[in-house]
Write a protein that holds these residues in place. Sequence first.
Motif, PDB file in Angstrom:
ATOM      1  N   ARG A 284       0.834  -1.204   0.000  1.00  0.00           N
ATOM      2  CA  ARG A 284       0.000   0.000   0.000  1.00  0.00           C
ATOM      3  C   ARG A 284       0.871   1.258   0.000  1.00  0.00           C
ATOM      4  O   ARG A 284       0.609   2.214  -0.727  1.00  0.00           O
ATOM      5  N   LYS A 300      -6.446  -6.549  -7.879  1.00  0.00           N
ATOM      6  CA  LYS A 300      -7.157  -7.823  -7.750  1.00  0.00           C
ATOM      7  C   LYS A 300      -6.260  -8.865  -7.069  1.00  0.00           C
ATOM      8  O   LYS A 300      -6.648  -9.495  -6.091  1.00  0.00           O
ATOM      9  N   THR A 313      -3.816 -11.122  -2.294  1.00  0.00           N
ATOM     10  CA  THR A 313      -4.939 -10.328  -2.787  1.00  0.00           C
ATOM     11  C   THR A 313      -4.958  -8.952  -2.133  1.00  0.00           C
ATOM     12  O   THR A 313      -4.044  -8.575  -1.386  1.00  0.00           O
ATOM     13  N   GLU A 314      -6.025  -8.215  -2.394  1.00  0.00           N
ATOM     14  CA  GLU A 314      -6.155  -6.863  -1.860  1.00  0.00           C
ATOM     15  C   GLU A 314      -6.156  -6.844  -0.335  1.00  0.00           C
ATOM     16  O   GLU A 314      -5.739  -5.860   0.282  1.00  0.00           O
ATOM     17  N   GLU A 315      -6.591  -7.924   0.286  1.00  0.00           N
ATOM     18  CA  GLU A 315      -6.634  -7.973   1.743  1.00  0.00           C
ATOM     19  C   GLU A 315      -5.245  -8.011   2.362  1.00  0.00           C
ATOM     20  O   GLU A 315      -5.097  -7.824   3.571  1.00  0.00           O
ATOM     21  N   HIS A 316      -4.225  -8.236   1.540  1.00  0.00           N
ATOM     22  CA  HIS A 316      -2.858  -8.309   2.046  1.00  0.00           C
ATOM     23  C   HIS A 316      -2.048  -7.045   1.757  1.00  0.00           C
ATOM     24  O   HIS A 316      -0.824  -7.045   1.872  1.00  0.00           O
ATOM     25  N   ASP A 318      -1.542  -4.463   3.433  1.00  0.00           N
ATOM     26  CA  ASP A 318      -0.826  -3.906   4.576  1.00  0.00           C
ATOM     27  C   ASP A 318       0.103  -4.907   5.252  1.00  0.00           C
ATOM     28  O   ASP A 318       0.569  -4.669   6.371  1.00  0.00           O
ATOM     29  N   TYR A 425      -7.894 -18.566  -3.390  1.00  0.00           N
ATOM     30  CA  TYR A 425      -8.544 -17.250  -3.400  1.00  0.00           C
ATOM     31  C   TYR A 425      -9.531 -17.058  -4.551  1.00  0.00           C
ATOM     32  O   TYR A 425     -10.427 -16.206  -4.458  1.00  0.00           O
TER      33      TYR A 425
END
Length: 459
Positions: A284, A300, A313-316, A318, A425
């Motif tokens: 990020r 994505k 994915t986007e959840e990672h 940070d 995923y």
Amino acid sequence: MTMAPANGGTPRPTAGGGADPEKLLSPVLSAFWDQPRSWTLDTYLRHEGYAGARKALAMTPDDVIAYVKDSGLRGRGGAGFPTGMKWQFIPQGDGKPHYLVVNADESEPGTCKDIPLLFANPHSLIEGMLIACYAIRSSHAFIYLRGETVPVLRRLHEAVREAYAAGYLGRDILGSGLDLDIIVHAGAGAYICGEETALLDSLEGRRGQPRLRPPFPAVAGLYACPTVVNNVESIASVPAILNRGKEWFRSMGSEKSPGFTLYSLSGHVAGPGQYEAPLGVTLRQLLDISGGMRPGHRLKFWTPGGSSTPLLTEEHLDVPLDYEAVGAAGSMLGTKALQCFDETTCVVRAVTRWTEFYAHESCGKCTPCREGTYWLVQLLRDIEAGRGRMTDLDKLADIADNINGKSFCALGDGAASPIFSSLKYFRAEYEQHIKGKGCPFDPAKSTAWADGNHQEVTA
């Protein structure tokens, strides 16, 4: 503050964003890539070039090894093994020649840090090799370069020539009594030769195939003699550690993953390039200072260390980009090749292309990799084209499991990683290809668009 582009040419200013680039970036290896003729010895000497080597030569070899070990420098080639510890494994007083081999066969899809480093600042590697050879008591070193990179090969040859002419290579270097010759070897272009033992076989004139271990290279490497094999960035980082101090190096990064490193940002991003920052920054933050994803699109999935590392994915976004945190997230930091893909990308297509690469580059020595990658490609091609069956998904996972951890080298593991992580995923996307009889990202080849079971894609 500047960042360097992926081709190692003139850097461009960092883009704006939520992070302060002055605090985030830490240019050391890339500090003067934007200088005119940055690759020359004159430019390198103006930036404290060979100061680290002078300090090292004033120490004992064992003290140099201990110093690098205490700095916490970890290998930048993928596995993150402590560099000083690898040097320490070389037996002393054995009466055999010792060799240093630098792995510059950068071939991992998405990885593009060593080649621009060599193109813009080759003397950082030569100085690092001088220090390393002094530490392990070696008088012969080799740079194994990917042969297709002819401009880099020419720059390396010229840098070595300059170093010889200035007395940084050859006999009795800087009056220390150290003799050192460096040979630049151009490989024939095989991904498998990035594996250290296959590289050694290739360097000896044989077909590049992984060796059975033990014995390990530290005991019986090049020409059956003790050998250290290090990545370009690993060795090029050593001069700054000796010159500025191990405490300075450890002030960056995390406790177990200290120091600075090159992150290769590529893919569907606004500002691709090399970003030199401390270990532990997040994707990020890097996207913030580089301008983010390309306008109008969102992240994505991405790879933290090239295509052989499990995708995230986007959840990672940070997750700190160091060895421990990325490992805890289920992937590997690897070569820090951050390939970013937006929502227009078909995961099945991307994984198929990666798997085709691994099948093509498999040396064929071991059955799991040779046969397994072939069958993975057949299944993935059928699924992508809409000819797959639901049972193929379990078959994919089963074949990948029969490759993972069961091949001579890490190529098999790398081929299995995108399979496991993409099924974890994006299993629903695989199912869309099967149920819709084609790729949902291509309206011409899928019936999934007729019933609304699709994802809108913009060019």
